[in-house]
Design a protein around this motif. Structure first.
Motif, PDB file in Angstrom:
ATOM      1  N   ILE A  43      27.314  49.022  27.437  1.00 12.30           N
ATOM      2  CA  ILE A  43      28.405  49.173  28.407  1.00 12.30           C
ATOM      3  C   ILE A  43      29.674  48.505  27.900  1.00 12.30           C
ATOM      4  O   ILE A  43      30.780  49.040  28.046  1.00 12.30           O
ATOM      5  CB  ILE A  43      27.987  48.594  29.768  1.00 12.30           C
ATOM      6  N   PHE A  44      29.521  47.352  27.262  1.00  8.95           N
ATOM      7  CA  PHE A  44      30.710  46.684  26.735  1.00  8.95           C
ATOM      8  C   PHE A  44      31.372  47.511  25.638  1.00  8.95           C
ATOM      9  O   PHE A  44      32.595  47.479  25.478  1.00  8.95           O
ATOM     10  CB  PHE A  44      30.327  45.295  26.209  1.00  8.95           C
ATOM     11  N   ARG A  45      30.587  48.262  24.893  1.00 11.61           N
ATOM     12  CA  ARG A  45      31.181  49.150  23.893  1.00 11.61           C
ATOM     13  C   ARG A  45      31.974  50.264  24.551  1.00 11.61           C
ATOM     14  O   ARG A  45      32.956  50.752  23.992  1.00 11.61           O
ATOM     15  CB  ARG A  45      30.085  49.733  23.005  1.00 11.61           C
ATOM     16  N   CYS A  46      31.560  50.667  25.736  1.00 13.42           N
ATOM     17  CA  CYS A  46      32.276  51.728  26.453  1.00 13.42           C
ATOM     18  C   CYS A  46      33.676  51.291  26.888  1.00 13.42           C
ATOM     19  O   CYS A  46      34.518  52.145  27.203  1.00 13.42           O
ATOM     20  CB  CYS A  46      31.473  52.174  27.683  1.00 13.42           C
ATOM     21  N   LYS A  47      33.918  49.996  26.924  1.00 16.14           N
ATOM     22  CA  LYS A  47      35.255  49.534  27.281  1.00 16.14           C
ATOM     23  C   LYS A  47      36.304  50.018  26.282  1.00 16.14           C
ATOM     24  O   LYS A  47      37.493  50.076  26.597  1.00 16.14           O
ATOM     25  CB  LYS A  47      35.285  48.011  27.351  1.00 16.14           C
ATOM     26  N   CYS A  48      35.861  50.344  25.081  1.00 20.27           N
ATOM     27  CA  CYS A  48      36.798  50.760  24.031  1.00 20.27           C
ATOM     28  C   CYS A  48      37.153  52.243  24.103  1.00 20.27           C
ATOM     29  O   CYS A  48      37.978  52.715  23.306  1.00 20.27           O
ATOM     30  CB  CYS A  48      36.204  50.443  22.657  1.00 20.27           C
ATOM     31  N   VAL A  49      36.533  52.980  25.020  1.00 21.17           N
ATOM     32  CA  VAL A  49      36.783  54.424  25.082  1.00 21.17           C
ATOM     33  C   VAL A  49      38.231  54.703  25.468  1.00 21.17           C
ATOM     34  O   VAL A  49      38.950  55.453  24.801  1.00 21.17           O
ATOM     35  CB  VAL A  49      35.815  55.084  26.078  1.00 21.17           C
ATOM     36  N   ILE A  57      35.016  49.325  34.176  1.00 28.05           N
ATOM     37  CA  ILE A  57      33.909  48.435  33.815  1.00 28.05           C
ATOM     38  C   ILE A  57      34.266  46.982  34.085  1.00 28.05           C
ATOM     39  O   ILE A  57      33.380  46.156  34.362  1.00 28.05           O
ATOM     40  CB  ILE A  57      33.527  48.660  32.337  1.00 28.05           C
ATOM     41  N   SER A  58      35.521  46.642  34.031  1.00 28.54           N
ATOM     42  CA  SER A  58      35.944  45.258  34.275  1.00 28.54           C
ATOM     43  C   SER A  58      36.042  44.929  35.758  1.00 28.54           C
ATOM     44  O   SER A  58      36.187  43.757  36.119  1.00 28.54           O
ATOM     45  CB  SER A  58      37.307  45.009  33.608  1.00 28.54           C
ATOM     46  N   ASP A  59      35.978  45.934  36.605  1.00 29.81           N
ATOM     47  CA  ASP A  59      36.119  45.710  38.041  1.00 29.81           C
ATOM     48  C   ASP A  59      34.854  45.057  38.611  1.00 29.81           C
ATOM     49  O   ASP A  59      33.743  45.438  38.252  1.00 29.81           O
ATOM     50  CB  ASP A  59      36.374  47.043  38.752  1.00 29.81           C
ATOM     51  N   PRO A  60      34.986  44.060  39.501  1.00 27.94           N
ATOM     52  CA  PRO A  60      33.804  43.420  40.106  1.00 27.94           C
ATOM     53  C   PRO A  60      32.889  44.412  40.822  1.00 27.94           C
ATOM     54  O   PRO A  60      31.677  44.193  40.890  1.00 27.94           O
ATOM     55  CB  PRO A  60      34.402  42.414  41.085  1.00 27.94           C
ATOM     56  N   TYR A  61      33.451  45.504  41.352  1.00 27.16           N
ATOM     57  CA  TYR A  61      32.614  46.495  42.023  1.00 27.16           C
ATOM     58  C   TYR A  61      31.624  47.112  41.052  1.00 27.16           C
ATOM     59  O   TYR A  61      30.449  47.332  41.396  1.00 27.16           O
ATOM     60  CB  TYR A  61      33.482  47.597  42.646  1.00 27.16           C
ATOM     61  N   PHE A  62      32.081  47.408  39.833  1.00 30.71           N
ATOM     62  CA  PHE A  62      31.181  47.988  38.835  1.00 30.71           C
ATOM     63  C   PHE A  62      30.062  47.001  38.487  1.00 30.71           C
ATOM     64  O   PHE A  62      28.888  47.386  38.392  1.00 30.71           O
ATOM     65  CB  PHE A  62      31.950  48.365  37.571  1.00 30.71           C
ATOM     66  N   VAL A  63      30.436  45.737  38.284  1.00 32.72           N
ATOM     67  CA  VAL A  63      29.432  44.727  37.933  1.00 32.72           C
ATOM     68  C   VAL A  63      28.384  44.613  39.036  1.00 32.72           C
ATOM     69  O   VAL A  63      27.173  44.570  38.770  1.00 32.72           O
ATOM     70  CB  VAL A  63      30.102  43.374  37.659  1.00 32.72           C
ATOM     71  N   ASP A  64      28.836  44.575  40.296  1.00 31.30           N
ATOM     72  CA  ASP A  64      27.911  44.508  41.425  1.00 31.30           C
ATOM     73  C   ASP A  64      26.996  45.729  41.452  1.00 31.30           C
ATOM     74  O   ASP A  64      25.778  45.609  41.648  1.00 31.30           O
ATOM     75  CB  ASP A  64      28.698  44.403  42.727  1.00 31.30           C
ATOM     76  N   HIS A  65      27.567  46.920  41.232  1.00 27.41           N
ATOM     77  CA  HIS A  65      26.775  48.146  41.258  1.00 27.41           C
ATOM     78  C   HIS A  65      25.756  48.159  40.113  1.00 27.41           C
ATOM     79  O   HIS A  65      24.605  48.562  40.309  1.00 27.41           O
ATOM     80  CB  HIS A  65      27.705  49.357  41.145  1.00 27.41           C
ATOM     81  N   TYR A  66      26.172  47.705  38.956  1.00 32.84           N
ATOM     82  CA  TYR A  66      25.261  47.661  37.805  1.00 32.84           C
ATOM     83  C   TYR A  66      24.123  46.673  38.045  1.00 32.84           C
ATOM     84  O   TYR A  66      22.959  46.960  37.745  1.00 32.84           O
ATOM     85  CB  TYR A  66      26.046  47.282  36.551  1.00 32.84           C
ATOM     86  N   LEU A  67      24.439  45.505  38.602  1.00 35.92           N
ATOM     87  CA  LEU A  67      23.399  44.513  38.887  1.00 35.92           C
ATOM     88  C   LEU A  67      22.425  45.025  39.940  1.00 35.92           C
ATOM     89  O   LEU A  67      21.213  44.770  39.858  1.00 35.92           O
ATOM     90  CB  LEU A  67      24.034  43.204  39.340  1.00 35.92           C
ATOM     91  N   ARG A  68      22.933  45.736  40.938  1.00 35.63           N
ATOM     92  CA  ARG A  68      22.054  46.340  41.946  1.00 35.63           C
ATOM     93  C   ARG A  68      21.079  47.312  41.275  1.00 35.63           C
ATOM     94  O   ARG A  68      19.881  47.328  41.573  1.00 35.63           O
ATOM     95  CB  ARG A  68      22.869  47.097  42.985  1.00 35.63           C
ATOM     96  N   HIS A  69      21.616  48.117  40.365  1.00 33.39           N
ATOM     97  CA  HIS A  69      20.785  49.114  39.694  1.00 33.39           C
ATOM     98  C   HIS A  69      19.694  48.433  38.867  1.00 33.39           C
ATOM     99  O   HIS A  69      18.529  48.866  38.881  1.00 33.39           O
ATOM    100  CB  HIS A  69      21.661  49.994  38.798  1.00 33.39           C
ATOM    101  N   GLN A  70      20.058  47.364  38.139  1.00 35.54           N
ATOM    102  CA  GLN A  70      19.070  46.647  37.338  1.00 35.54           C
ATOM    103  C   GLN A  70      18.008  46.003  38.223  1.00 35.54           C
ATOM    104  O   GLN A  70      16.821  45.979  37.886  1.00 35.54           O
ATOM    105  CB  GLN A  70      19.765  45.576  36.490  1.00 35.54           C
ATOM    106  N   SER A  71      18.435  45.478  39.383  1.00 38.96           N
ATOM    107  CA  SER A  71      17.496  44.852  40.302  1.00 38.96           C
ATOM    108  C   SER A  71      16.539  45.885  40.901  1.00 38.96           C
ATOM    109  O   SER A  71      15.328  45.631  41.010  1.00 38.96           O
ATOM    110  CB  SER A  71      18.251  44.122  41.410  1.00 38.96           C
ATOM    111  N   ASP A  72      17.072  47.035  41.287  1.00 40.04           N
ATOM    112  CA  ASP A  72      16.227  48.081  41.868  1.00 40.04           C
ATOM    113  C   ASP A  72      15.203  48.583  40.852  1.00 40.04           C
ATOM    114  O   ASP A  72      14.053  48.878  41.204  1.00 40.04           O
ATOM    115  CB  ASP A  72      17.086  49.251  42.362  1.00 40.04           C
TER     116      ASP A  72
END
Length: 400
Positions: A43-49, A57-72
């Motif tokens: 995902i960090f590599r995608c920041k260069c697109v 990807i830098s938005d806190p909403y994305f981080v929260d959504h990604y963490l939710r997905h990993q937890s689920d």
């Protein structure tokens, strides 16, 4: 079939298929796509697109959504051991010459470089920040200094979702954390000298400065090994003049550093910290008089002090070692299996794996370096920890 093909042909002429470019996807859909990548490094590599992807990807909403997905998905958090020969290889992005890893905390590494300098870095994000130079009065050889590194908060914060249409808790990556670096200086006569008084240097990410402190031990002790963190306290192993092993703790977050001390009252060989098991600190040592592996489980009381929870004894297999008592050495525990530890027999150059739960030994063929003195656990959480933001007066030109 002929009629069917003509129908499709006429349909394609009337309604030509339109190729959808990923750039045309709405933000919500793009977030869902990127969140399904297997690890945060991709995902960090995608920041260069492009700038749009970087912003999303830098938005806190994305981080929260990604963490939710990993937890689920109940993604497994990867833990690895790093050895002395791997230090420089992992830090090729660092501008210093041959930096040495001296401590870790989750995915952050504390490195020691030239000119008595330390820095904190994250190999995943390739970010690093240099700490100010240590005051001249504390210059010692690196091998003489006992170092510890700790952060005060977990990687993720949980709070109730304020929106009624959302279920569960919100997982937020905790970027506003404090970290401390502690250096325990050797006594004037050297580290093999037993002392009641220990002079320490403590670096705070809040102030960006080093400060001096003095801590007193209730008994004369000497310290060895690496510092390890547990519930906001840094601990070191040591021994008393009578040869008995001790655990020395220090709270670097208090205004006046508090000292914690626990005596194991046993002269153990090669005592090591073996991680946390069931909420307890686990210590392992060899008692060569009885040819046994002694395991201590220590829990934290409400006042922050450690107390012995239980003591377990595991007998060594008589066929796994020679008559020489000094030829057996503990090796690092398995960071992904709390039931497994490793033992190395020097005379036979054989490595054994022991399972605490099954109480069974087995010979292993995996290469575990026998020259190493220390190893560090490197944790790869679901989302990488950012390096701390130091005040601008603290070496602003030497960070990225």
């Amino acid at each position: 079939m002929r009629g069917s093909n003509s129908s499709l042909s006429s349909l394609s002429r009337r309604q030509p298929w339109k190729l959808i470019n990923i750039a045309d996807l709405p933000d919500a859909v793009l977030i869902e796509v990127v969140c399904r990548l297997s690890c945060s490094k991709l995902i960090f590599r995608c920041k260069c697109v492009c700038k749009r992807w970087l912003t999303l990807i830098s938005d806190p909403y994305f981080v929260d959504h990604y963490l939710r997905h990993q937890s689920d998905k109940k993604r497994h958090i990867i833990r690895t051991l790093i050895y002395a020969r791997e230090y420089v290889v992992r830090l090729r992005f660092h501008p210093w010459t041959n930096p040495t890893v001296v401590a870790t905390y989750n995915d952050l590494m504390l490195c020691y470089g030239n000119l008595n300098r330390y820095c904190i870095c994250n190999p995943c994000t390739m970010q690093w920040v240099a700490l100010p130079r240590i005051p001249t009065y504390t210059v010692h050889r690196r091998s003489e200094v006992r170092v510890g590194f700790i952060c005060d908060t977990p990687c993720y914060n949980y709070k109730e979702d304020e929106h009624e249409d959302q279920k569960g808790d919100v997982m937020q990556h905790n970027a506003a954390y404090r970290c401390k670096v502690v250096r325990i200086r050797p006594p004037e006569k050297g580290y093999y000298h037993f002392s009641f008084e220990w002079k320490v240097d403590i670096f705070s990410s809040e102030t960006g400065e080093w400060r001096k402190a003095v801590v007193l031990s209730p008994r004369a002790i000497t310290l060895n090994g690496l510092g390890f963190p547990h519930q906001g306290i840094l601990y070191w192993l040591g021994r008393e003049e009578n040869g008995c092993s001790i655990i020395f703790g220090l709270d670097p977050f208090s205004d006046k550093p508090k000292c914690f001390f626990i005596a194991l009252d046993e002269p153990l060989n090669d005592l090591r910290h073996f991680g946390v098991c069931g909420g307890c600190i686990r210590m392992c040592g060899l008692d060569m008089a009885t040819r046994s592996l002694i395991v201590f489980y220590l829990k934290t009381e409400e006042d922050g002090k450690l107390c012995l929870s239980k003591r377990m004894v595991y007998s060594l297999d008589q066929n796994m070692y020679l008559d020489n008592e000094s030829n057996v050495s503990l090796r690092p525990f398995d960071p992904n299996d709390e039931d497994v530890c490793y033992i190395y027999v020097y005379g036979e150059c054989v490595r054994y794996k022991y399972n605490f739960r099954t109480r069974k030994w087995s010979t292993i063929v995996e290469e575990i370096p026998h020259q190493i003195s220390y190893s560090f656990v490197h944790v790869q959480p679901w989302w990488p920890t950012p390096v701390p933001r130091l005040p601008q007066r603290a070496c602003p030109a030497e960070s990225n």
